[in-house]
Scaffold this active site. Structure first.
Site, PDB file in Angstrom:
ATOM      1  N   ASP A 229       0.879  -1.163   0.000  1.00  0.00           N
ATOM      2  CA  ASP A 229       0.000   0.000   0.000  1.00  0.00           C
ATOM      3  C   ASP A 229       0.918   1.214   0.000  1.00  0.00           C
ATOM      4  OD1 ASP A 229      -2.056   1.777   0.068  1.00  0.00           O
ATOM      5  OD2 ASP A 229      -3.140   0.822   1.706  1.00  0.00           O
TER       6      ASP A 229
HETATM    7  C1  BGC Z   1      -4.955   3.344   0.006  1.00  0.00           C
HETATM    8  C2  BGC Z   1      -5.077   2.358  -1.128  1.00  0.00           C
HETATM    9  C3  BGC Z   1      -4.871   3.059  -2.443  1.00  0.00           C
HETATM   10  C4  BGC Z   1      -3.524   3.741  -2.435  1.00  0.00           C
HETATM   11  C5  BGC Z   1      -3.216   4.490  -3.711  1.00  0.00           C
HETATM   12  C6  BGC Z   1      -3.691   4.166  -0.080  1.00  0.00           C
HETATM   13  O1  BGC Z   1      -3.712   5.209   0.844  1.00  0.00           O
HETATM   14  O2  BGC Z   1      -4.999   2.679   1.242  1.00  0.00           O
HETATM   15  O3  BGC Z   1      -6.327   1.733  -1.081  1.00  0.00           O
HETATM   16  O4  BGC Z   1      -4.972   2.162  -3.502  1.00  0.00           O
HETATM   17  O5  BGC Z   1      -3.494   4.679  -1.355  1.00  0.00           O
HETATM   18  O6  BGC Z   1      -3.975   5.640  -3.819  1.00  0.00           O
END
Ligand code: BGC
Length: 757
Positions: A229
């Site tokens: 993530d």
């Molecule tokens: C989120 C993800 C997301 C990623 C990219 C993160 O903060 O938890 O779900 O895909 O950011 O934007």
């Protein structure tokens, strides 16, 4: 791409560079070797393609796109086909926009209604979440676009989301928090997996070898790459060794350097780096080989699809006196800010820049039987007397009043949790006043997660619309005016109040430690076991027609757990309107030594039926439908016994039930017998029983068993009492109560012999 050749030609530095993003949304290129960079985008109920100024919080504008219903809504369809269609639409858009991977679906379990991201998640039930996620993945990947199932794993809160440690026992993980990932990985084969921010049982998911390698790859056979993530990496070197292939977004090269250094000083094997490169390149290659940039993206057509699908997601929760559907000529006061400016998606990284938004009032344009009042504002929670009075006055003059209410953006979002389950006070006050002014009041809710409904008895109709996507207004009209017969079902329980939720006492955790105290008793597994009064049970939803289920047939009366069981049931539309029914199959476990829920969802089928039409629905159940996770075996285990096969309207209303005898074929591991083993637990060990029985009867005698009736001794202790006392007696009791028949040392010698055999 000849990946092995490329790996052999790459320098260690080039290989390490491939293991982190080029920027917010791209994998890196190695131009010298012709390796292109590829782009990914958030979603997954649409595209959030950011051209410039990337961020993971949904702050900067992305390209115009189509926003389909968010997962909270699409889950309520209980329909794999709805998810597949969303997936195909998104997949086409990705091809058109040159995106290799869409970041989703998110399948975390709704442990508490408070989780700020519940609107992105499917359900409190892992079976349902796994089925629907698989359908979405198959839809997207049928277009040769990858998905990234997320957030792996046990990421069910936003509070301290980047540091909290989810402490979850082995059985709960296997039965509740992992199966949606497991199902999707095994069946739909997502190209990538995104690990979560949190720690799991003390180790960050991004460097957790048990999670990323033992379970995901070795047990489930995952072949794609794991990405972090955004910003989830703590120790990058540990991460590579654990199986985290791609760091996102990027570390400005510093973590790549750490990787190089670690290989050079022998801390990390070069083969681990090669393996990650191999996995990333195989997905890059797969995308490159199947690119179709000339795929058309017909946004208008997708808007209509979004409306049609959103209508199939709406859940009719109350319909007293058949106040719905609204008839063509009826005068309707439409009330509520959300009727003009709908809340149709959540905030944060999944936020889509919709090319068009159709509100209920937009969808009712030209209908002269409609009047409108705003009723409340979303800037403040405070009731606005003038707005309420105006709405009540309008409602009094109409045949029916429709209030569109729900949760404003500030109430639920990625990044923080809710602190309560209430709706804004201004909306509650409005609903009560309008309902007094017009007895035929209907409420439509746009929200990502359950709310408390203290006003429910004042209104005749209630529709849960969740966050229905950009065409939610049209979908709402279709359901309210009967163009679509509502067929959604609640993918989560609506408790009476927040305090009833099983995680209430420990949700959010203490400091960084979030102990999942309720174990497997999440959602209906808890409420049903407690026979607790709930506002609406899991699986609940009404229709404008009636259905009847009959003729439940089990393929066999008895099965072994290595075989499958076929179950069929007839479902008939007994009303006058065509509609869809959701047939829910629950399994009620046989008695066993561990605490199990009353019933668990193990099959779902949605069927369309014309009036009078009857169809047979078939399910196939395998071992997993009956098994629980055995913490001694570290595997799935079926206890031999009689299991209930139940067809339910929801988790609380079982319509039909039959019993099947299931024989478990795995033996429980033999327990080592010690002086502290109690007699009750010896029963499972025939050999020990045989050896110890004579001594046990002597003990029984000393405890007063078998005294002649009528004597003082038999009055003081009945045979039942001495039996009960014996059960819980440790074996060392033989030494104390057999009158010297055996010494402690002799007993230990005897047990040694028993344990060796
Ligand atoms: C989120 C993800 C997301 C990623 C990219 C993160 O903060 O938890 O779900 O895909 O950011 O934007």
């Amino acid at each position: 791409m000849d990946i092995e050749k490329l790996i052999s030609e790459m320098t260690l530095e080039e290989k390490a560079s491939l293991l982190s993003g080029d920027d917010f949304w791209h994998t890196k290129a190695v131009e010298r070797l012709g390796i292109p960079r590829t782009m990914m985008s958030d979603g997954p109920h649409g595209l959030r393609k950011q051209a410039e100024g990337g961020d993971h919080l949904g702050i900067n504008d992305s390209i115009k796109a189509v926003c389909f219903p968010a997962a909270s809504a699409s889950a309520a369809s209980f329909d794999r086909d709805v998810l597949r269609q969303i997936g195909e639409g998104v997949g086409d858009a990705c091809q058109h926009e040159n995106l290799s991977v869409i970041l989703g679906p998110a399948v975390n379990i709704k442990r508490s209604p408070l989780c700020g991201r519940n609107f992105e998640y499917f359900s409190e039930d892992p079976y349902l979440a796994g089925e629907l996620a698989s359908a979405l993945i198959k839809g997207v990947q049928s277009r040769n676009i990858g998905t990234s199932i997320k957030h792996f794993a046990a990421n069910s809160q936003e509070h301290r989301r980047m540091s909290s440690d989810s402490v979850v026992d082995e059985r709960t993980l296997r039965e509740i928090y992992l199966p949606a990932f497991e199902k999707a990985v095994k069946e739909a084969k997502p190209w990538t997996v995104m690990c979560s921010y949190n720690k799991l049982n003390g180790e960050y998911a991004s460097q957790n070898p048990w999670l990323l390698t033992e379970v995901l790859r070795k047990e489930w056979g995952f072949e794609g790459y794991v990405m972090s993530d955004w910003g989830a990496v703590s120790d990058r070197v540990k991460g590579v060794a654990a199986g985290l292939d791609l760091e996102m977004p990027a570390s400005g090269g510093s973590n790549d350097e750490r990787i190089v250094k670690a290989v050079k000083n022998g801390e990390l094997s070069e083969e681990a780096v090669n393996e990650s490169v191999r996995r990333i390149l195989s997905i890059v290659d797969r995308y490159e080989k199947n690119r179709k940039p000339d795929t058309p993206w017909d946004m208008e057509a997708q808007h209509e699809l979004a409306a049609k699908l959103a209508a199939q997601c709406m859940v009719l929760l109350k319909n007293e006196d058949n106040v719905l559907p609204i008839a063509a000529g009826e005068k309707v006061a439409v009330i509520g800010k959300f009727a003009r400016v709908p809340r149709y998606q959540g905030g944060g990284s999944s936020h889509i820049n919709s090319f068009r938004v159709e509100s209920l009032m937009d969808a009712l344009a030209g209908n002269e039987n409609i009047t409108y009042a705003q009723g409340y504002d979303i800037i403040t929670e405070e009731p606005d007397e003038a707005l309420i009075a105006e709405a009540a006055e309008l409602a009094a003059k109409a045949d029916k009043a429709v209030i569109v209410a729900g949760l404003p953006d500030s109430f639920e979002s990625e990044g923080y949790d809710r602190t309560h389950m209430r709706m804004p006070a201004c909306q509650t006050a409005l609903i009560e006043r309008v309902a007094r002014a017009n007895p035929n009041t209907i409420v439509v809710l746009y929200n990502g997660s359950p709310v408390e409904l203290p006003w429910i008895d004042c209104v005749k109709g209630l529709v849960e619309g969740y966050l229905g996507g950009q065409a939610v207004g049209k979908a709402t009209r279709m359901v309210l005016w009967g163009e679509e017969n509502p067929s959604g079902r609640l993918p989560e329980t609506f408790p009476m109040q927040l305090e009833d939720n099983p995680s209430y006492l420990s949700y959010g955790g203490e400091g960084n430690t979030a102990i999942y105290t309720e174990g497997v008793f999440v959602g209906y597994r808890y409420y049903d076991k407690k026979k607790m009064n709930v506002r609406f049970p899991f699986g609940y939803g009404l229709s404008y027609t009636t259905f009847a289920c009959s003729n439940l047939v089990l393929g066999k009366e008895a099965v072994r757990d290595t075989e499958t069981l076929t179950v069929s049931v007839d479902v008939e539309n007994t009303g006058k309107t065509a509609g869809r029914e959701v047939v829910q199959l629950y399994v009620a476990p046989a008695p066993c030594d561990v605490f199990r829920p009353v019933r668990e969802l193990k099959g779902v089928e949605k069927v369309y039926l014309a009036p009078g039409e009857k169809k047979t629905v078939t399910f196939t159940l395998d071992k997993r439908a009956f098994a629980y996770w055995h913490q001694g075996l570290h595997d799935w285990f079926v206890k031999t016994g009689a299991y209930g096969i139940q067809i339910g309207k929801d988790s609380r209303s079982i319509l039909l039930e039959k019993t099947v005898q299931v024989e478990g074929t795995t033996e429980e591991p033999a327990q080592t017998v010690t002086v502290d083993t109690i007699f009750m637990d010896l029963v499972k060990n025939a050999q020990a029983m045989k050896a110890l029985e004579p001594l046990m009867s002597q003990v029984m005698g000393s405890l007063g068993a078998g005294e002649p009736e009528g004597t003082a001794a038999s009055e003081a202790i009945s045979d039942e009492m001495s039996n009960a006392m014996m059960q819980y007696m440790p074996l060392r009791g033989i030494v104390s109560f057999s009158g010297g028949a055996i010494s402690f040392d002799q007993l230990q010698e005897m047990l040694k012999g028993i344990n060796q055999k």
